[in-house]
Design an enzyme around this catalytic site. Structure first.
Site, PDB file in Angstrom:
ATOM      1  N   HIS A 199      47.933  21.319  -3.371  1.00  0.00           N
ATOM      2  CA  HIS A 199      46.923  20.693  -2.510  1.00  0.00           C
ATOM      3  C   HIS A 199      47.362  19.382  -1.877  1.00  0.00           C
ATOM      4  O   HIS A 199      46.685  18.859  -1.012  1.00  0.00           O
ATOM      5  CB  HIS A 199      45.628  20.449  -3.293  1.00  0.00           C
ATOM      6  CG  HIS A 199      45.703  19.263  -4.211  1.00  0.00           C
ATOM      7  ND1 HIS A 199      46.313  19.317  -5.425  1.00  0.00           N
ATOM      8  CD2 HIS A 199      45.272  17.993  -4.062  1.00  0.00           C
ATOM      9  CE1 HIS A 199      46.240  18.134  -6.006  1.00  0.00           C
ATOM     10  NE2 HIS A 199      45.616  17.305  -5.209  1.00  0.00           N
TER      11      HIS A 199
HETATM   12  C1  UD1 Z   1      41.771  14.202  -3.124  1.00  0.00           C
HETATM   13  C2  UD1 Z   1      42.605  13.013  -3.596  1.00  0.00           C
HETATM   14  C3  UD1 Z   1      43.758  13.499  -4.462  1.00  0.00           C
HETATM   15  C4  UD1 Z   1      43.262  14.391  -5.589  1.00  0.00           C
HETATM   16  C5  UD1 Z   1      42.444  15.525  -4.986  1.00  0.00           C
HETATM   17  C6  UD1 Z   1      41.916  16.461  -6.042  1.00  0.00           C
HETATM   18  C7  UD1 Z   1      42.665  11.181  -1.959  1.00  0.00           C
HETATM   19  C8  UD1 Z   1      43.515  10.451  -0.986  1.00  0.00           C
HETATM   20  N1  UD1 Z   1      43.199  12.300  -2.473  1.00  0.00           N
HETATM   21  O1  UD1 Z   1      42.593  14.988  -2.266  1.00  0.00           O
HETATM   22  O2  UD1 Z   1      44.409  12.376  -5.025  1.00  0.00           O
HETATM   23  O3  UD1 Z   1      44.371  14.900  -6.294  1.00  0.00           O
HETATM   24  O4  UD1 Z   1      41.351  14.948  -4.249  1.00  0.00           O
HETATM   25  O5  UD1 Z   1      41.433  17.635  -5.466  1.00  0.00           O
HETATM   26  O6  UD1 Z   1      41.575  10.751  -2.250  1.00  0.00           O
HETATM   27  N2  UD1 Z   1      37.501  19.843   1.444  1.00  0.00           N
HETATM   28  C9  UD1 Z   1      36.530  20.796   1.458  1.00  0.00           C
HETATM   29  N3  UD1 Z   1      35.561  20.733   0.498  1.00  0.00           N
HETATM   30  C10 UD1 Z   1      35.528  19.763  -0.459  1.00  0.00           C
HETATM   31  C11 UD1 Z   1      36.525  18.780  -0.453  1.00  0.00           C
HETATM   32  C12 UD1 Z   1      37.509  18.835   0.498  1.00  0.00           C
HETATM   33  O7  UD1 Z   1      36.527  21.692   2.274  1.00  0.00           O
HETATM   34  O8  UD1 Z   1      34.617  19.783  -1.307  1.00  0.00           O
HETATM   35  C13 UD1 Z   1      38.591  19.924   2.442  1.00  0.00           C
HETATM   36  C14 UD1 Z   1      38.308  19.214   3.719  1.00  0.00           C
HETATM   37  O9  UD1 Z   1      38.942  19.925   4.735  1.00  0.00           O
HETATM   38  C15 UD1 Z   1      39.014  17.888   3.532  1.00  0.00           C
HETATM   39  C16 UD1 Z   1      40.231  18.308   2.720  1.00  0.00           C
HETATM   40  O10 UD1 Z   1      39.769  19.355   1.878  1.00  0.00           O
HETATM   41  O11 UD1 Z   1      39.331  17.271   4.727  1.00  0.00           O
HETATM   42  C17 UD1 Z   1      40.834  17.232   1.902  1.00  0.00           C
HETATM   43  O12 UD1 Z   1      39.847  16.661   1.026  1.00  0.00           O
HETATM   44  P1  UD1 Z   1      39.959  15.114   0.613  1.00  0.00           P
HETATM   45  O13 UD1 Z   1      38.873  14.745  -0.317  1.00  0.00           O
HETATM   46  O14 UD1 Z   1      40.096  14.281   1.824  1.00  0.00           O
HETATM   47  O15 UD1 Z   1      41.327  15.040  -0.166  1.00  0.00           O
HETATM   48  P2  UD1 Z   1      41.966  16.028  -1.250  1.00  0.00           P
HETATM   49  O16 UD1 Z   1      43.075  16.732  -0.592  1.00  0.00           O
HETATM   50  O17 UD1 Z   1      40.938  16.846  -1.961  1.00  0.00           O
END
Ligand code: UD1
Length: 347
Positions: A199
């Protein structure tokens, strides 16, 4: 005493579970704030339900966005919550954008900040988590370090006086859930498989690298149970990469107990997650980590965890023998959350 915990992303819910229990046992008034960074039911609600975490007192519903927009929205939304509750401590967890936003919001209104999982370092400034953890450590008043290595990093940065080694709260929750899974007869599999999660932005956001990783997993000698984070699905779709190919069996993210059972049932783990590297180590499964470095250096001992920077080298890494050497307990004895509660109470 009043403590506000700020969480927002999946690994933080896992860490919150034992801490919420320990704070409740210590009679601490504990307010839980969910930033809304993770909002899908299988990324958030299942952790609160499955780990019996009290429902958040406040949900900010911030959601996804670019790093600046997401962190800024949380910062603005947290300030009035902190002013209203005026806690003795703002407790922040790990290294996500939710962590940094909460630490900044608190210091700006002179509330004491405690950072759980302080002192981890990858020394890789390309990682958003590295900025988040360094900046959080340097604005906190109490640094709760999981390991001696983390304590050493903090000492090198002039932060020894406010550091306390408490152990790793993920051991608390991992061992409790492992025991429950095994007692219920789970954690076994008739057919061998590898468990995988990918991820991190460094792996998902460059199409060539993501394609190379998926190709390598697809050619693995065992079935690969790939638990796909929403970011992985979104990026693969954007780049036209088929995830369900070759050895890969595509699955949705799973609740924590199912994750522990899946690690126990596996022949090994292939991941870029920090938490899963450690869970594999704690649960006696070899791990191969698709990164150039790890914050959890203790897992590298004797080949229990191997770093693979180039996905083309994955096949070779998977051929290695299962390590046999005994391991120490660098992450503590599973009672870290009690130590966290004691440290916050000044005991
Ligand atoms: C975040 C943390 C990372 C952690 C990870 C665990 C930061 C910078 N990164 O990364 O350290 O290891 O969480 O999972 O804070 N999305 C969804 N649904 C959700 C959440 C996310 O669809 O419930 C998608 C969206 O497209 C979003 C992308 O995932 O833009 C990334 O989510 P985000 O919370 O920005 O960062 P993670 O990659 O989850």
């Amino acid at each position: 005493m009043k403590v506000i915990s700020v969480v927002g992303a999946r690994p933080q819910f896992v860490k919150l579970a034992p801490v919420a229990q320990a704070l409740s046992a210590a009679g601490v008034d504990h307010v839980i704030v969910h930033t809304g960074q993770h909002y899908d039911a299988d990324m958030s609600d299942v952790f609160f339900d499955g780990l019996s975490i009290p429902a958040p007192d406040v949900h900010l519903g911030v959601g996804s966005g670019s790093h600046g927009a997401q962190t800024g929205a949380m910062l603005a939304a947290l300030e009035p919550v902190f002013l209203e509750h005026n806690p003795d401590w703002v407790l922040v967890y790990g290294d996500t954008n939710s962590t940094l936003a909460a630490a900044l919001a608190a210091v700006k209104i002179h509330l004491p900040v405690a950072h759980l999982e302080a002192g981890l370092r990858s020394f890789n400034k390309r990682m958003p988590e590295e900025h988040n953890r360094v900046m959080t450590d340097h604005c906190a008043d109490l640094l709760l370090a999981p390991t001696e290595v983390a304590q050493g990093h903090l000492a090198n940065e002039g932060l020894a006086a406010i550091t306390r080694v408490v152990g790793d709260v993920m051991v608390d929750v991992c061992f409790t859930v492992r025991d429950a899974v095994l007692a219920a007869g789970g954690g076994t599999s008739e057919t061998p498989y590898l468990l995988s999660t990918i991820h991190r932005a460094e792996n998902t956001d460059d199409p060539d690298r993501l394609r190379a990783i998926i190709d390598a997993l697809a050619s693995a000698p065992l079935p690969v149970r790939l638990l796909a984070h929403p970011r992985l699905r979104a990026k693969a779709e954007q780049f036209g990469i088929e995830l369900a190919q070759g050895s890969i069996e595509l699955h949705s993210p799973v609740p924590y107990a199912e994750m522990v059972a899946s690690v126990l049932g596996s022949a090994g783990v292939v991941t870029d997650s920090g938490g899963l590297q450690k869970e594999a180590y704690l649960l006696d499964r070899p791990c191969t980590t698709l990164r150039t470095e790890t914050e959890w250096v203790e897992t590298l001992h004797d080949g229990w965890n191997v770093l693979v920077a180039d996905p083309a080298d994955l096949a070779e890494a998977l051929k290695r023998d299962r390590p046999t050497a005994a391991r120490k307990a660098p992450y503590g004895d599973g009672r870290a959350a009690e130590a966290v509660a004691a440290a916050l109470q000044g005991v």
